[in-house]
Design an enzyme around this catalytic site. Structure first.
Site, PDB file in Angstrom:
ATOM      1  N   HIS A  56       0.844  -1.191   0.000  1.00 17.65           N
ATOM      2  CA  HIS A  56       0.000   0.000   0.000  1.00 17.65           C
ATOM      3  C   HIS A  56       0.883   1.245   0.000  1.00 17.65           C
ATOM      4  CE1 HIS A  56      -3.866  -1.955   1.843  1.00 17.65           C
ATOM      5  NE2 HIS A  56      -3.341  -2.682   0.865  1.00 17.65           N
ATOM      6  N   GLU A  58       0.865   3.837   1.900  1.00 18.07           N
ATOM      7  CA  GLU A  58       1.354   4.209   3.233  1.00 18.07           C
ATOM      8  C   GLU A  58       2.550   3.356   3.656  1.00 18.07           C
ATOM      9  OE1 GLU A  58      -3.262   4.322   3.658  1.00 18.07           O
ATOM     10  OE2 GLU A  58      -1.778   3.318   2.399  1.00 18.07           O
ATOM     11  N   CYS A  86      -6.112   1.930   5.928  1.00 20.36           N
ATOM     12  CA  CYS A  86      -6.779   0.688   6.328  1.00 20.36           C
ATOM     13  C   CYS A  86      -6.204   0.239   7.676  1.00 20.36           C
ATOM     14  CB  CYS A  86      -6.559  -0.395   5.265  1.00 20.36           C
ATOM     15  SG  CYS A  86      -4.854  -1.016   5.192  1.00 20.36           S
ATOM     16  N   CYS A  89      -2.336  -0.571   7.504  1.00 22.71           N
ATOM     17  CA  CYS A  89      -1.502   0.622   7.454  1.00 22.71           C
ATOM     18  C   CYS A  89      -1.561   1.404   8.763  1.00 22.71           C
ATOM     19  CB  CYS A  89      -1.912   1.499   6.277  1.00 22.71           C
ATOM     20  SG  CYS A  89      -1.575   0.718   4.677  1.00 22.71           S
TER      21      CYS A  89
END
EC number: 3.5.4.33
Length: 149
Positions: A56, A58, A86, A89
């Site tokens: 992801h 992040e 999410c 993260c």
């Protein structure tokens, strides 16, 4: 006087990263990490390219920032991300002890707020910065994906 380096300024930089993800047919989420008005990390989703569910924006940004700083804690840093983090993260951000998280669009299904994920007690969180621009890019991406199938 307005601060030219406000949250909107940096969210535009995160949106530039999201566009790069979009161009690679990744879910268009972008992130940057800033410390002392300096961008030290830029990232976007790479889950498809790397075939890695943890890639992801992040997560990529956290790693880049830690490498730049030479340490695992991001205590003086701010993350700007186009979609609310999410649970995965948010967990990594908890451990990084990041000072502030600023996100654009709310993730009503998988966002850390919806999931009840705890952030570090010293982490400030701000949502809704350039929300419409962030949401529009994601909506366009998923409409195009659905019409292609």
């Amino acid at each position: 006087m307005l601060d030219p380096l406000d949250d909107s300024y940096y969210m535009k930089k995160a949106l530039q990263e999201a566009v790069l993800a979009y161009e690679k047919e990744e879910v268009p989420i972008g992130a940057i990490i800033v410390v002392a008005d300096r961008v030290i990390a830029r990232a976007h989703n790479l889950t498809e390219l790397l075939n890695d569910v943890t890639a992801h924006a992040e997560m990529q940004a956290i790693t880049a920032a830690a490498n730049f700083l030479g340490g695992k804690y991001l205590k003086e840093c701010t993350l700007y991300v186009t979609l609310e983090p999410c649970q995965m993260c948010a967990g990594a951000l908890y451990w990084s002890q990041i000072k502030k998280i600023v996100y654009g669009a709310v993730d009503e299904k998988r966002g850390c707020g919806t999931m009840g994920t705890k952030l570090h007690p010293k982490t400030e969180i701000v949502g809704g910065v350039l929300e419409e621009e962030c949401k529009e890019l994601l909506t366009r991406f998923f409409i195009e994906k659905r019409s292609a199938n």
